[in-house]
Write a protein that holds these residues in place. Structure first.
Motif, short mmCIF file in Angstrom:
data_model
loop_
_atom_site.label_atom_id
_atom_site.label_comp_id
_atom_site.label_asym_id
_atom_site.label_seq_id
_atom_site.Cartn_x
_atom_site.Cartn_y
_atom_site.Cartn_z
N LYS A 57 1.74 7.00 -5.69
CA LYS A 57 0.94 7.72 -6.67
C LYS A 57 0.32 8.98 -6.07
O LYS A 57 0.25 10.03 -6.72
CB LYS A 57 -0.14 6.81 -7.24
N LEU A 58 -0.15 8.88 -4.82
CA LEU A 58 -0.71 10.05 -4.17
C LEU A 58 0.35 11.13 -3.97
O LEU A 58 0.09 12.33 -4.15
CB LEU A 58 -1.29 9.66 -2.81
N GLU A 59 1.56 10.71 -3.62
CA GLU A 59 2.65 11.67 -3.42
C GLU A 59 3.01 12.39 -4.72
O GLU A 59 3.20 13.61 -4.73
CB GLU A 59 3.87 10.95 -2.86
N GLN A 60 3.08 11.63 -5.80
CA GLN A 60 3.42 12.23 -7.08
C GLN A 60 2.34 13.17 -7.58
O GLN A 60 2.63 14.18 -8.24
CB GLN A 60 3.68 11.13 -8.12
N ARG A 61 1.10 12.87 -7.24
CA ARG A 61 -0.01 13.67 -7.78
C ARG A 61 -0.34 14.89 -6.93
O ARG A 61 -0.62 15.97 -7.45
CB ARG A 61 -1.25 12.80 -7.94
N LEU B 93 0.84 -1.20 0.00
CA LEU B 93 0.00 0.00 0.00
C LEU B 93 0.87 1.25 0.00
O LEU B 93 0.61 2.21 -0.73
CB LEU B 93 -0.92 -0.01 1.22
N ASN B 94 1.92 1.22 0.80
CA ASN B 94 2.82 2.37 0.87
C ASN B 94 3.59 2.57 -0.43
O ASN B 94 3.72 3.70 -0.93
CB ASN B 94 3.80 2.18 2.04
N LEU B 95 4.10 1.47 -1.01
CA LEU B 95 4.94 1.58 -2.20
C LEU B 95 4.14 1.92 -3.45
O LEU B 95 4.64 2.63 -4.33
CB LEU B 95 5.70 0.26 -2.42
#
Length: 237
Positions: free
Chosen positions: A142-146, A135-137
């Protein structure tokens, strides 16, 4: 199982196969993302950690009843955590503009912990941990990049003729791309064609570290910088 110091071969096989599966799931995500430590590395780390934990708990059961022998099931687990730290350090790279590989190093370390948990028989904890790791990886990445994308440093190298306004023209292109120059190094370089008797032509090698909040497009920036008349070579990463 009445004796806590004895394990049957079926349970050993189950734990080793589970370690291979859980380590492989995490390693597959790293392999798919083209990181240094991928599928086989994570499987080996998880399998090795499980085997060492099994050895630490059950490998010395013959000495349990000895008067002068003290059995500590966790004695080898501490060595595993230390050893994996050195392995993870090998995936951390300094590229001249940033440090990469920290997440992969952390994934190797936590896969070792999953292997130890499997070896100790903590099936529920190891399976849930693997789900949370994935879930983290995958999802959090994806949430961090977006949504949480921060400013990032990028390295640009330019070869050009030594003309008076070359730096101003390069600066104008970078400002258009919303790039802020954090470090600038300008060196003279000579262009000499092999076998030619003509004197060398002096040019410039310009190395820059630029900071940008927007998505970095190497092709766009390279095309625009190559559009400057005196530029002969551009690299962007």
């Amino acid at each position: 199982m009445n004796n806590p110091w004895v394990i049957d071969n079926g349970s050993i096989l189950l734990r080793l196969l589970l370690a291979m599966l859980l380590g492989g799931l995490i390693g597959f995500e790293r392999e798919r993302s083209n990181h240094a430590a991928g599928l086989r590395t994570h499987i080996l780390v998880c399998l090795g950690s499980t085997l060492i934990m099994l050895l630490s708990i059950y490998g010395f059961s013959d000495f349990v009843d000895e008067i002068n022998v003290r059995i500590d099931p966790a004695r080898l687990a501490t060595a595993v955590i230390t050893g994996i730290g050195f392995l993870g350090a090998g995936t951390i790279l300094f590229t001249g503009k940033s440090i990469t590989g920290l997440t992969t190093a952390a994934s190797i370390w936590v896969v070792g912990a999953v292997g130890l948990a499997v070896g100790a028989g903590f099936y529920f904890a190891s399976i849930v941990s693997t789900i949370l790791i994935l879930l983290n990886l995958v999802v959090f990445n994806k949430l961090e990049q977006r949504y949480i994308r921060g400013s990032k440093l990028h390295l640009i190298t330019i070869h050009s003729a030594n003309t008076p306004n070359i730096l101003e023209e390069i600066s104008a292109v970078l400002e258009e791309q919303e790039c802020v120059i954090r470090k600038l190094v300008v060196n003279e370089r000579s262009n000499t064609v092999y076998g030619e008797l003509q004197p060398a032509v002096l040019g410039l090698e310009i190395t820059m570290q630029v900071l940008t909040d927007r998505k970095f497009e190497p092709m766009t920036i390279t095309r625009q910088l190559r559009g400057i008349g005196q530029v002969t070579m551009v690299t962007a990463e």
